[in-house]
Design an enzyme around this catalytic site. Structure first.
Site: not given
Length: 353
Positions: A74, A128
């Site tokens: 991400d 994350e």
């Protein structure tokens, strides 16, 4: 969204560009996870599992040691920095530094080293960059712990200037509460303004000097900052409460209890509500020294928190090693140097092959 095809035989620069050009803001990683999963399933030497929008791929060669290479898929929201572009010896674009360059290196290793000297587990995980309870690595550990239970060493491909950053700091977040008494602002003298009374708290933070703590010969510089100040319920009401949110980044030698006691000790007489505390990770240079030497250069302390702490909690020594300058992470102009991409791929390939 149609998932792109990822060519793992392409050079690391082209692969980085392809990853950047597949949007994967936190919570919307499905298309990229599909592409990564598809590319890895095409490799006969890997066994691939999917956990949500995270992908785990493992070799099964019966080697005496297993190494994890992990990276998050991400990114933070875009800032006018898509699509990717190459300018000179830099790859620019959303996530190029944090951390699609590192993911590209790990994918190249997955494809290019089919019979490594150590068994490998590749983890490409979601979420994350957001709150911890959404973290994809945390979900894997909760739902499929067996996929990581046999790890002997972990490498987080976080941007580290193509050098080793060992351990990481812990994080404590707390609210310091200042009380007052409400009144109409037309008769302010009848109340006690909690926002005004918060001045000593802010002064204490402003005057605070960060400690420098040496662990395994590495100096971790701590940080204590006000990150939010909240007061007031209406424009004509003297606020009866002011909350100062404090962020404390502490050395990995401190426990969670140590960190909490330290912050509470700075604000005697005030209500202190600890809202989150996450321990750091010690460098463990005694257990990762051989890898540090293989990757070259002198290790540095990781100033910040990374998922090496999750592996440390499992008793697995871990370090940060990846392409890109960490100070460029989350900036509109982030980039990853081509030289970093190539160096990380070459050094890891040499160590593993």
């Amino acid at each position: 969204m149609h998932s792109p095809h990822l060519d793992l035989t392409a050079n690391v620069v082209s692969l980085t560009r392809a990853l950047v050009d597949t949007p994967s803001e936190s919570g919307a990683e499905a298309a990229l996870a599909d592409a990564v999963e598809g590319a890895l399933r095409a490799l006969p030497h890997l066994v691939v599992d999917r956990v949500g929008d995270s992908v785990v791929a493992r070799t099964g060669l019966g080697r005496p040691e297993r190494v994890v290479l992990a990276g998050h898929l991400d990114t933070v929201p875009a800032a006018g920095n898509l699509p990717a572009r190459v300018d000179g010896e830099r790859v620019y674009g959303l996530g190029a530094c944090d951390m699609k360059g590192g993911v590209a290196v790990a994918l190249r290793i997955a494809a290019g080293v089919p019979r490594p000297s150590r068994d490998l587990t590749f983890v490409f995980y979601a979420c994350e960059e957001v709150e911890s309870d959404r973290n994809g690595l945390r979900r894997i550990l909760a739902e499929r712990p067996g996929l990581l239970a046999d790890a002997g060493l972990a490498i987080l491909m976080e941007p580290s200037g193509a050098g080793v950053e060992a351990g990481c700091q812990g994080i404590l977040t707390a609210d310091v509460v200042v009380r007052g008494e409400r009144a109409h602002t037309a008769r302010a003298w009848q109340g006690v303004n909690a926002a005004h009374k918060a001045a000593p708290v802010l002064r204490r933070l402003d005057e605070h000097r960060a400690e420098r703590v040496v662990v395994d010969g590495l100096e971790y510089r701590e940080g204590l900052s006000a990150v939010a100040v909240r007061a007031g319920v209406a424009g004509n009401v003297v606020p009866d409460e002011c909350v100062v949110t404090v962020d404390y980044r502490f050395a990995p030698s401190r426990s969670e209890a140590d960190a909490e006691a330290y912050v509470r000790g700075l604000f005697p007489g005030y209500e202190v509500r600890v809202t989150e505390v996450v321990p750091g990770a010690a460098p463990r240079l005694d257990r990762v020294g051989g890898l540090v030497a293989a990757l070259g250069g002198r290790p540095r302390p990781k100033l910040g928190w990374t998922d090496v702490a999750r592996f440390a909690a499992l008793g697995v020594p871990a370090l940060n090693y990846g392409p890109g300058d960490p100070t460029l992470a989350h900036t509109a102009g982030e980039y990853v140097p081509v030289a970093h991409l190539r160096a990380c791929e070459e050094r890891l390939t040499r160590w593993l092959a």
